[in-house]
Design a protein around this motif. Structure first.
Motif: not given
Length: 285
Positions: A70-77, A98-101, A210-224
């Motif tokens: 359900v969480v994934l669906r709410c996030l559009g995944i 490991h790609v993301s939270w 392939r998508s990098t939309v979900a990735s959490y890398i580099g200087d990313d903040s959680l909000l970004t």
């Protein structure tokens, strides 16, 4: 996202070029605004149900899987699952790239368990609460002298028949590139004499690219990272259940076998070459 402070810490060199390489047009502005408003509203409505994950109800594992979906669906995944059957064995170490939270929810939708995650995540708003409820095993990447304590904690959970999820790369990558599996966490499976379940995770656009939309890398903040995700068109995460691996006696061999399964290589010693992503790293097949 915090950056590496010591030369011996695992670190990915993925950056903005990787994000651009796996990006796609979000669509017209009115559509994007409506999409963001809907996903944000659904996610906020879901937050009050978080405590249900901490209640020791019968069938809690099933509840966790449904909740993560359900969480994934709410996030559009959307999530698809393929490969071998999910065996309901006690005390299994689950590993993946490991790609993301977001990986936590993708794996939780298939094989929920206690996650080994960086200690700073416990302090994140919302996700930190969920992490504590799901009994995350924190690892401090700035003090890896405590790594043996984490390995012992994982082994104890496995001996008690609990499922534990770990990310052997030690950090996140963009989803187009990847890092080597580090063997330390596999010692827990060997010490406990429990099998390891490799999962292959990959994120895709609607057209299958392939998508990098979900990735959490580099200087990313959680909000970004969240903003990029909820703004995008539908993202699909593929989870492939690979063959269960017996622990054996050599953690490096076990790590190599699991990495080969996750990467789709025919054997731990197989040569591997692929095109490069935006920052010049090898692409995942």
């Amino acid at each position: 996202m915090s950056t590496r402070t010591h030369a011996w810490l695992p670190a990915a060199s993925c950056g903005p070029g990787c994000i651009a390489a796996g990006a796609a047009a979000a669509g017209r502005r009115p559509v994007v605004m409506l999409r963001v408003a809907l996903r944000a509203t659904l996610t906020i409505l879901l937050l009050p149900t978080l405590p249900l994950l901490a209640v020791p109800l019968p069938g809690r594992s099933h509840l966790q899987r449904r909740y993560c979906r359900v969480v994934l669906r709410c996030l559009g995944i959307r999530i698809t699952v393929s490969g071998g059957p999910v065996r309901n064995l006690p005390g299994v170490l689950v590993v993946s790239g490991h790609v993301s939270w977001v990986d936590i929810f993708a794996i939780g939708a298939v094989m929920p368990g206690a996650f080994v995650a960086k200690a700073e995540m416990v302090g994140w708003p919302g996700l930190g609460t969920l992490a504590r409820m799901m009994k995350v095993i924190p690892i401090d990447r700035d003090d890896l002298r405590r790594l043996p304590e984490v390995v012992r904690a994982v082994a104890d959970r496995l001996r008690a028949g609990r499922t534990v999820v770990a990310f052997p790369e030690g950090t996140t990558w963009c989803g187009l590139a990847y890092g080597p599996f580090r063997p330390a966490m596999f010692q827990a499976a060997i010490d406990a004499g429990r099998p390891v379940q490799p999962l292959r995770l990959s994120y895709h656009h609607r057209d299958g690219s392939r998508s990098t939309v979900a990735s959490y890398i580099g200087d990313d903040s959680l909000l970004t990272s969240i903003r990029r995700l909820v703004t995008a068109r539908r993202t699909v995460v593929h989870v492939r259940v690979e063959s269960l691996q017996l622990p054996g006696e050599d953690r490096r061999d076990l790590a190599a076998r699991c990495e080969a399964a996750v990467r789709g290589t025919p054997s731990p010693n197989a040569a591997w070459a692929a095109p490069a992503c935006g920052d010049g790293h090898a692409l995942v097949a």
